[in-house]
Design a protein around this motif. Structure first.
Motif, PDB file in Angstrom:
ATOM      1  N   ARG A   1      -2.363  -3.832  -5.468  1.00 58.89           N
ATOM      2  CA  ARG A   1      -2.686  -3.748  -4.216  1.00 58.89           C
ATOM      3  C   ARG A   1      -4.081  -3.190  -4.751  1.00 58.89           C
ATOM      4  NH1 ARG A   1      -6.471   0.618  -4.222  1.00 58.89           N
ATOM      5  NH2 ARG A   1      -5.933   1.902  -1.905  1.00 58.89           N
TER       6      ARG A   1
ATOM      7  N   TYR B   1       2.437   1.946  -3.392  1.00 57.66           N
ATOM      8  CA  TYR B   1       1.646   2.317  -4.326  1.00 57.66           C
ATOM      9  C   TYR B   1       1.533   3.781  -3.953  1.00 57.66           C
ATOM     10  CZ  TYR B   1      -2.787   3.333  -7.055  1.00 57.66           C
ATOM     11  OH  TYR B   1      -3.615   3.332  -7.295  1.00 57.66           O
ATOM     12  N   GLU B   2       1.158   3.773  -2.486  1.00 55.96           N
ATOM     13  CA  GLU B   2       0.405   5.495  -2.717  1.00 55.96           C
ATOM     14  C   GLU B   2       1.862   6.045  -2.978  1.00 55.96           C
ATOM     15  OE1 GLU B   2      -1.716   7.173  -2.186  1.00 55.96           O
ATOM     16  OE2 GLU B   2      -3.134   5.270  -2.793  1.00 55.96           O
TER      17      GLU B   2
ATOM     18  N   TYR C   1       0.647  -0.741  -0.128  1.00 48.24           N
ATOM     19  CA  TYR C   1      -0.180  -0.439  -0.148  1.00 48.24           C
ATOM     20  C   TYR C   1       0.799   1.320  -0.116  1.00 48.24           C
ATOM     21  CZ  TYR C   1      -3.538  -3.158   1.372  1.00 48.24           C
ATOM     22  OH  TYR C   1      -4.615  -4.091   1.823  1.00 48.24           O
TER      23      TYR C   1
ATOM     24  N   PHE D   1       4.627  -0.065 -12.357  1.00 48.59           N
ATOM     25  CA  PHE D   1       3.363   0.471 -11.532  1.00 48.59           C
ATOM     26  C   PHE D   1       2.128  -0.508 -11.992  1.00 48.59           C
ATOM     27  CE2 PHE D   1       0.025   3.175 -11.596  1.00 48.59           C
ATOM     28  CZ  PHE D   1       0.043   4.076  -9.643  1.00 48.59           C
TER      29      PHE D   1
ATOM     30  N   GLN E   1       4.778   6.328  -5.785  1.00 49.57           N
ATOM     31  CA  GLN E   1       4.671   5.958  -6.856  1.00 49.57           C
ATOM     32  C   GLN E   1       3.243   6.999  -7.633  1.00 49.57           C
ATOM     33  OE1 GLN E   1       5.859   2.404  -9.465  1.00 49.57           O
ATOM     34  NE2 GLN E   1       7.317   1.657  -7.297  1.00 49.57           N
ATOM     35  N   ARG E   2       1.984   6.598  -7.425  1.00 46.11           N
ATOM     36  CA  ARG E   2       0.974   7.008  -7.626  1.00 46.11           C
ATOM     37  C   ARG E   2       1.329   8.857  -7.745  1.00 46.11           C
ATOM     38  NH1 ARG E   2      -3.066   9.362  -6.289  1.00 46.11           N
ATOM     39  NH2 ARG E   2      -2.518   9.350  -4.050  1.00 46.11           N
TER      40      ARG E   2
ATOM     41  N   LEU F   1       2.315  -3.716  -9.676  1.00 50.08           N
ATOM     42  CA  LEU F   1       1.620  -2.633  -7.967  1.00 50.08           C
ATOM     43  C   LEU F   1       0.430  -2.187  -7.681  1.00 50.08           C
ATOM     44  CD1 LEU F   1       3.153  -1.974  -4.954  1.00 50.08           C
ATOM     45  CD2 LEU F   1       4.055   0.103  -6.781  1.00 50.08           C
ATOM     46  N   GLU F   2      -0.323  -2.166  -9.341  1.00 46.55           N
ATOM     47  CA  GLU F   2      -0.883  -1.399  -8.607  1.00 46.55           C
ATOM     48  C   GLU F   2      -2.485  -2.586  -8.430  1.00 46.55           C
ATOM     49  OE1 GLU F   2      -3.738   2.179 -10.654  1.00 46.55           O
ATOM     50  OE2 GLU F   2      -3.105   0.765 -11.609  1.00 46.55           O
TER      51      GLU F   2
END
Length: 183
Positions: free
Chosen positions: A94, A16-17, A13, A87, A19-20, A90-91
């Motif tokens: 996640r 992810y956050e 989590y 990404f 990179q997002r 990973l997304e």
């Protein structure tokens, strides 16, 4: 194993956050640069609020840097391409872990993940391994270690070709197949 099972999703989590947020900021700068809005947005962030807002000042400074150095915007475009595959993977994991859904762009009703929290210990590295499934199709597995290595190697990752990105996007979005359909 219980500790690993609890900490790995939290790590996913957080990764992810991070990179997002970074990707979102790059996309915003690129969009503003393309539309000629960098100066306007920076000016808006710099307006007097009656108090000092350090994050707004920092963001305005970043926008001014992008305005004065167009090569930064060009590098952001490349970096977004270089990080898309890692990404997106990973997304996918996640979203399955957090929402019990499959990450599907543009879908108003995303499919339910097959086994969203199910992970097993990888026999080679000891990291948790997650299944990436779409409907009744298992499209692959990914370990938490794979995700970490992908992030670690971002600086050395090559810019993928258009064909490689198109192939990856097709792989991550297989056609809906009903194995029990007649005919």
């Amino acid at each position: 194993m219980a500790l690993l099972g609890a900490l790995s999703p939290m790590w996913i989590y957080a990764a992810y956050e991070l990179q997002r947020t970074w990707r979102q900021r790059c996309e915003e700068v690129i969009k503003l640069a393309d539309s000629g809005g960098l100066d306007f947005k920076a000016g808006h962030l710099e307006r007097d609020l009656g108090y000092r807002h350090y994050d707004r000042e920092l963001r305005a400074e970043q926008l001014r840097d992008a305005q004065q150095r167009p090569e930064l915007v060009a590098q952001m475009r490349i970096d977004l391409r270089r990080t898309e595959i890692g990404f997106t993977t990973l997304e996918f994991i996640r979203v399955a872990l957090a929402k019990h859904e499959v990450s599907k762009k543009g879908s108003k009703k995303p499919p339910i993940a097959f086994a969203p929290g199910m992970a097993r210990r990888n026999q080679y590295c000891g990291s948790l391994e997650y299944e990436m499934s779409y409907g009744g199709t298992i499209i692959g597995t990914v370990t938490r270690r794979d995700i970490a290595e992908t992030i670690r190697f971002i600086p050395e990752t090559e810019n993928p070709s258009d064909e490689a990105l198109a192939s990856f996007r097709a792989y991550m979005n297989p056609p809906d197949i009903d194995p029990f359909a007649r005919g």
